[in-house]
Design a protein around this motif. Structure first.
Motif, PDB file in Angstrom:
ATOM      1  N   UNK A   1     -35.340  60.289  13.131  1.00 68.89           N
ATOM      2  CA  UNK A   1     -34.418  60.866  13.298  1.00 68.89           C
ATOM      3  C   UNK A   1     -34.101  60.424  14.341  1.00 68.89           C
ATOM      4  N   UNK A   2     -34.438  59.750  15.093  1.00 64.58           N
ATOM      5  CA  UNK A   2     -33.859  59.130  16.461  1.00 64.58           C
ATOM      6  C   UNK A   2     -35.072  57.962  16.282  1.00 64.58           C
ATOM      7  N   UNK A   3     -34.314  56.881  15.636  1.00 65.30           N
ATOM      8  CA  UNK A   3     -34.993  55.433  16.047  1.00 65.30           C
ATOM      9  C   UNK A   3     -35.711  54.767  16.806  1.00 65.30           C
ATOM     10  N   UNK A   4     -35.310  55.333  17.967  1.00 64.58           N
ATOM     11  CA  UNK A   4     -35.635  54.660  19.210  1.00 64.58           C
ATOM     12  C   UNK A   4     -36.865  55.140  20.168  1.00 64.58           C
TER      13      UNK A   4
ATOM     14  N   UNK B   1     -41.304  62.412  23.843  1.00 60.57           N
ATOM     15  CA  UNK B   1     -40.109  61.900  22.428  1.00 60.57           C
ATOM     16  C   UNK B   1     -39.959  62.755  21.032  1.00 60.57           C
ATOM     17  N   UNK B   2     -41.618  63.154  21.200  1.00 61.81           N
ATOM     18  CA  UNK B   2     -41.943  63.413  20.187  1.00 61.81           C
ATOM     19  C   UNK B   2     -40.896  65.593  19.228  1.00 61.81           C
TER      20      UNK B   2
ATOM     21  N   UNK C   1     -31.744  66.219  22.099  1.00 62.45           N
ATOM     22  CA  UNK C   1     -32.893  65.001  21.826  1.00 62.45           C
ATOM     23  C   UNK C   1     -33.027  65.772  23.344  1.00 62.45           C
ATOM     24  N   UNK C   2     -34.816  65.095  23.298  1.00 64.43           N
ATOM     25  CA  UNK C   2     -35.075  65.414  24.652  1.00 64.43           C
ATOM     26  C   UNK C   2     -36.855  64.900  24.738  1.00 64.43           C
ATOM     27  N   UNK C   3     -37.234  64.871  25.876  1.00 64.04           N
ATOM     28  CA  UNK C   3     -38.910  64.539  25.945  1.00 64.04           C
ATOM     29  C   UNK C   3     -38.974  65.585  26.737  1.00 64.04           C
ATOM     30  N   UNK C   4     -40.210  65.750  26.774  1.00 67.05           N
ATOM     31  CA  UNK C   4     -41.135  66.662  26.690  1.00 67.05           C
ATOM     32  C   UNK C   4     -43.070  66.433  27.393  1.00 67.05           C
ATOM     33  N   UNK C   5     -43.219  67.146  28.052  1.00 65.84           N
ATOM     34  CA  UNK C   5     -44.504  67.016  28.863  1.00 65.84           C
ATOM     35  C   UNK C   5     -45.072  68.754  29.288  1.00 65.84           C
ATOM     36  N   UNK C   6     -46.110  68.837  29.472  1.00 69.04           N
ATOM     37  CA  UNK C   6     -46.780  70.119  29.862  1.00 69.04           C
ATOM     38  C   UNK C   6     -48.289  69.423  30.833  1.00 69.04           C
ATOM     39  N   UNK C   7     -48.201  70.997  31.698  1.00 67.26           N
ATOM     40  CA  UNK C   7     -49.290  71.192  33.163  1.00 67.26           C
ATOM     41  C   UNK C   7     -49.693  72.108  32.592  1.00 67.26           C
TER      42      UNK C   7
END
Length: 219
Positions: A147-150, A158-159, A170-176
């Protein structure tokens, strides 16, 4: 006031404290604005109001949106965040039972407009309102190199991506983790957008396979 060096938890707490005032303001604007929107002859139709919180100076956008003549008028609000390096983000949040902050980058809004709406006359806030109004149902999809070659450039952040009505986010994710609580505040930073029609067959097949996994998991 929300500033860009706050933790996710601090940002979330600041937003939650503003919600009663935003609810009141939205409800006060609804009767007049909904009548104005219903008189429109072209759809979708929307109206936006800039609103600054009196106590905190946090900038918000209160909006109303109607997709077609037979749809209901929907109202909501967005938070506008400016960083120290003059970058601009549009922020929306899920309900407090599942703390989740969704952030649209300027690049994402530009790509959504260029690749899907194709309306260069729209402001960034208008594009954000249309995106959130049209794409309320967001299906999380695990992203791999098909899906995302980068993806390796961004590592674990980026998972995930979101499959939505208008295409793929497409997104970047995190949690706290929230102190003294079992919950976490989740962050989804939407970086770019692609309509499925403009993605490769390999990308579309991979997204379809991941969506099927979620359906199978409901059995």
């Amino acid at each position: 006031m929300i500033v860009n060096n706050m933790t996710l938890h601090e940002v979330w707490d600041n937003i939650v404290r503003e919600i009663p005032k935003l609810d009141w303001k939205r409800d006060a604007l609804f009767p007049k604005t909904s009548n104005e929107i219903r008189r429109n002859h072209t759809y979708p139709a929307w109206k936006l109001y800039d609103y600054k919180s009196p106590k905190t100076n946090n900038p918000f956008v209160i909006y109303f949106y109607k997709e077609h003549p037979f749809a209901k008028v929907y109202g909501g609000f967005l938070f506008i965040l400016f960083t120290n390096d003059n970058k601009r983000y549009v922020v929306k949040w899920a309900d407090s039972e599942d703390p989740h902050i969704i952030v649209l980058t300027s690049h994402f809004l530009q790509r959504y407009n260029e690749r899907y709406l194709k309306r260069p006359e729209l402001s960034a806030n208008e594009v954000a309102v249309i995106f959130f109004s049209r794409n309320g149902a967001m299906q999380p999809v695990e992203v791999d190199e098909r899906i995302n070659r980068h993806i390796k450039e961004h590592g674990k952040y980026a998972g995930l991506g979101y499959n939505v009505q208008d295409g793929f986010c497409f997104m970047l994710s995190a949690e706290e983790a929230i102190k003294d609580c079992d919950e976490t505040v989740k962050l989804s930073l939407f970086t770019t957008f692609m309509p499925l029609s403009e993605m490769s067959e390999t990308q579309r097949e991979a997204i379809y396979e991941e969506c099927l996994k979620d359906i199978d998991g409901l059995d």
